[in-house]
Motif scaffolding. Structure first.
Motif, PDB file in Angstrom:
ATOM      1  N   SER A 249      -0.995   3.638   5.286  1.00 60.57           N
ATOM      2  CA  SER A 249      -0.853   2.303   4.697  1.00 60.57           C
ATOM      3  C   SER A 249      -1.209   1.199   5.689  1.00 60.57           C
ATOM      4  CB  SER A 249       0.590   2.081   4.219  1.00 60.57           C
ATOM      5  OG  SER A 249       0.934   3.018   3.235  1.00 60.57           O
TER       6      SER A 249
ATOM      7  N   LYS B 255      -5.824   6.792  -8.958  1.00 58.05           N
ATOM      8  CA  LYS B 255      -4.609   6.353  -8.256  1.00 58.05           C
ATOM      9  C   LYS B 255      -4.599   7.019  -6.886  1.00 58.05           C
ATOM     10  CE  LYS B 255      -0.500   4.575  -7.523  1.00 58.05           C
ATOM     11  NZ  LYS B 255       0.729   4.832  -8.281  1.00 58.05           N
ATOM     12  N   GLN B 256      -4.599   6.182  -5.860  1.00 58.25           N
ATOM     13  CA  GLN B 256      -4.579   6.680  -4.488  1.00 58.25           C
ATOM     14  C   GLN B 256      -3.260   6.280  -3.833  1.00 58.25           C
ATOM     15  OE1 GLN B 256      -7.942   5.375  -2.207  1.00 58.25           O
ATOM     16  NE2 GLN B 256      -7.566   6.795  -0.528  1.00 58.25           N
ATOM     17  N   GLU B 257      -2.553   7.266  -3.307  1.00 57.97           N
ATOM     18  CA  GLU B 257      -1.292   7.002  -2.632  1.00 57.97           C
ATOM     19  C   GLU B 257      -1.469   7.163  -1.128  1.00 57.97           C
ATOM     20  OE1 GLU B 257       1.656   9.487  -4.416  1.00 57.97           O
ATOM     21  OE2 GLU B 257       1.765   8.264  -6.246  1.00 57.97           O
ATOM     22  N   PHE B 258      -0.656   6.438  -0.359  1.00 55.00           N
ATOM     23  CA  PHE B 258      -0.804   6.430   1.096  1.00 55.00           C
ATOM     24  C   PHE B 258       0.528   6.738   1.774  1.00 55.00           C
ATOM     25  CE2 PHE B 258      -3.655   3.189  -0.739  1.00 55.00           C
ATOM     26  CZ  PHE B 258      -4.886   3.715  -0.368  1.00 55.00           C
TER      27      PHE B 258
ATOM     28  N   ALA C 280       0.838  -1.201   0.000  1.00 57.75           N
ATOM     29  CA  ALA C 280       0.000   0.000   0.000  1.00 57.75           C
ATOM     30  C   ALA C 280       0.874   1.252   0.000  1.00 57.75           C
ATOM     31  CB  ALA C 280      -0.929  -0.011   1.211  1.00 57.75           C
TER      32      ALA C 280
ATOM     33  N   TYR D 279       3.135   1.091  -3.619  1.00 59.80           N
ATOM     34  CA  TYR D 279       2.443   1.111  -4.903  1.00 59.80           C
ATOM     35  C   TYR D 279       1.115   1.865  -4.885  1.00 59.80           C
ATOM     36  CZ  TYR D 279       5.772  -2.687  -5.612  1.00 59.80           C
ATOM     37  OH  TYR D 279       6.917  -3.434  -5.680  1.00 59.80           O
ATOM     38  N   GLY D 280       0.567   2.104  -3.699  1.00 66.86           N
ATOM     39  CA  GLY D 280      -0.732   2.759  -3.639  1.00 66.86           C
ATOM     40  C   GLY D 280      -1.838   1.843  -4.144  1.00 66.86           C
ATOM     41  N   ASP D 281      -2.900   2.445  -4.636  1.00 60.58           N
ATOM     42  CA  ASP D 281      -4.054   1.670  -5.120  1.00 60.58           C
ATOM     43  C   ASP D 281      -4.515   2.262  -6.444  1.00 60.58           C
ATOM     44  OD1 ASP D 281      -6.138  -0.085  -5.301  1.00 60.58           O
ATOM     45  OD2 ASP D 281      -7.409   0.911  -3.825  1.00 60.58           O
ATOM     46  N   THR D 282      -4.394   1.487  -7.522  1.00 58.41           N
ATOM     47  CA  THR D 282      -4.827   1.922  -8.850  1.00 58.41           C
ATOM     48  C   THR D 282      -6.086   1.159  -9.237  1.00 58.41           C
ATOM     49  OG1 THR D 282      -2.528   2.353  -9.489  1.00 58.41           O
ATOM     50  CG2 THR D 282      -4.145   2.168 -11.264  1.00 58.41           C
TER      51      THR D 282
END
Length: 447
Positions: free
Chosen positions: A320, A312-315, A125, A128-131
């Motif tokens: 995370s 695209k969501q980054e944490f 998380a 790479y985040g969430d695509t």
């Protein structure tokens, strides 16, 4: 080269999981001053590839890559060391330790497996985040070409609203597995919502088909090449067909539908070429083809063309943690549901149980750390859950007898534990033969 990459990922993942699982037993054993005679990656039947004794423990790598083990003194395990068990108990032996210490030692392996999986998901998380594509952005529904899905009542263009009452917020790779394990799916078709009930033997039906996605996003008809001898030389690579015979064809499935209705005909077409719409005529063969090669556009190209909006969501590291924990929890619950299906004969899911080849086939032919860690985390959960099954010879079997001892205050006799270990070992061999036999059968029949 592809097989080398695939094999490297398989062995690296397997080795990592085995070593950490066995460390989960080794560390608490040493903390409770219990002697560990061996610590092995893979099994050293008759001989070892590498071995070195440090202190009281022999560390090594065996030649048989079916797992690994730690041999703890005074413990009835797969070694079936009856000579040692016939001697008086020694203070450093497993059998001499309090039941609560023995319980911690036995739970150590699966505990590490679960912790490892959650750590990997947290790390993924963060890295790479969430695509994903928001489900509400799939305005024209999904592509559904799977015949079993069609038989169940699904059609291309359906929008999946909820699975077993859980509203679908995003479209990602997990939607397929959710459908496989579902009892019912709420869809929207032509503005009307309806419920489709998933057949009990859905998995069994799917097993009889070639592998492929149950649902996928709809993509445009993109030309990659013109076949030699094609009559449609006015088409060019990178063209995207926008309409045929006056019918808008935004998606690949719409193009094939129009072609099927116009075999052996010359029809009008509009293609997108260099960001311009170009009208032309195309000749449809008797096989409903155009004599061209087709391909799939990447997600960036689809977004640029206005087909989908890629989210695209980054944490941050702190953000995370709950994301990774939620992902791990969902995977753990999901695998529990899969096991339930496997042990329910009516579903036919047991036919899909696989062995080492099935695990090997999960890994891709190209190296991707994101894919590697995702597979490793899932395998870690699977290893943890399988080891918790109350089968003698597995950690869960030892835990079962230890809990009985703690609750009742009575310790099962060594003779009983030896017999139980033997029964469990036979059962494990049977399961191993069944799983790998399934692999062999599927390889022969090509399914």
């Amino acid at each position: 080269m592809d097989i080398v990459i695939k094999l490297s990922q398989f062995l690296l993942s397997l080795s990592l999981l085995i070593i950490l699982h066995e460390l989960g037993h080794f560390i608490p054993a040493k903390l409770f001053k219990t002697r560990v005679e061996k610590f092995y990656l893979f099994f050293d039947v008759k001989y070892s590839l590498i071995k070195k004794k440090i202190g009281e423990t022999e560390y090594g790598i065996g030649w048989l890559p079916l797992g690994g083990y730690v041999k703890i003194s005074g413990m009835i395990d797969e070694s079936m060391d009856k000579e040692q068990m016939a001697l008086p108990p020694q203070p450093w032996e497993f059998r001499s330790k309090p039941a609560w210490q023995r319980l911690i030692i036995m739970l150590g392996g699966v505990t590490v497996n679960f912790i490892l999986a959650f750590i990997i998901y947290i790390g993924m998380a963060f890295a790479y985040g969430d695509t994903y594509i928001a489900n509400e952005d799939l305005k024209d529904g999904l592509l559904i070409e799977n015949t079993v899905m069609n038989k169940a009542g699904f059609q291309t263009g359906d929008k999946i609203i909820a699975i077993d009452g859980e509203k679908i917020i995003k479209f990602d790779n997990e939607m397929n597995i959710k459908i496989i394990m579902a009892k019912q799916v709420l869809i929207e078709r032509n503005g009307i919502e309806q419920i489709i009930k998933i057949p009990v033997d859905f998995v069994d039906q799917l097993s009889k088909l070639e592998k492929g996605s149950l649902v996928s996003i709809r993509k445009p008809f993109a030309i990659t090449s013109i076949s030699e001898g094609s009559l449609n030389t006015n088409l060019q690579p990178k063209d995207i067909i926008l309409s045929l015979n006056g019918v808008p064809t935004r998606y690949y499935d719409q193009v094939t539908s129009v072609l099927e209705k116009n075999k052996n005909k010359t029809i009008s077409a509009v293609v997108l070429r260099d960001e311009k719409q170009v009208p032309l005529q195309v000749i449809v063969s008797k096989d409903a083809t155009l004599g061209i090669g087709i391909g799939s556009l990447g997600m960036e190209s689809l977004e640029k063309l206005g087909y989908y909006k890629i989210s695209k969501q980054e944490f941050s590291l702190l953000e995370s943690i709950p994301v990774g924990l939620e992902k791990g929890k969902n995977q753990l619950v999901g695998y529990g549901k899969q096991l339930k299906m496997i042990f329910s004969p009516s579903t036919g899911a047991y036919k899909q149980v696989g062995g080492f080849k099935a695990i090997f086939d999960i890994f891709p032919n190209t190296w991707s750390w994101e894919v590697f860690w995702n597979i490793t985390a899932l395998l870690s959960i699977m290893l943890g859950v399988m080891n918790l099954l109350p089968i003698p010879a597995l950690d869960g079997g030892h835990v079962m007898f230890l809990l009985y001892e703690i609750i009742s205050g009575k310790k099962p006799s060594d003779k009983f534990l030896e017999n139980a270990q033997m029964v469990g070992f036979v059962l494990l061999i049977t399961l191993l033969l069944f799983a790998n036999g399934n692999d062999i059968y599927k390889s022969i029949v090509g399914k």
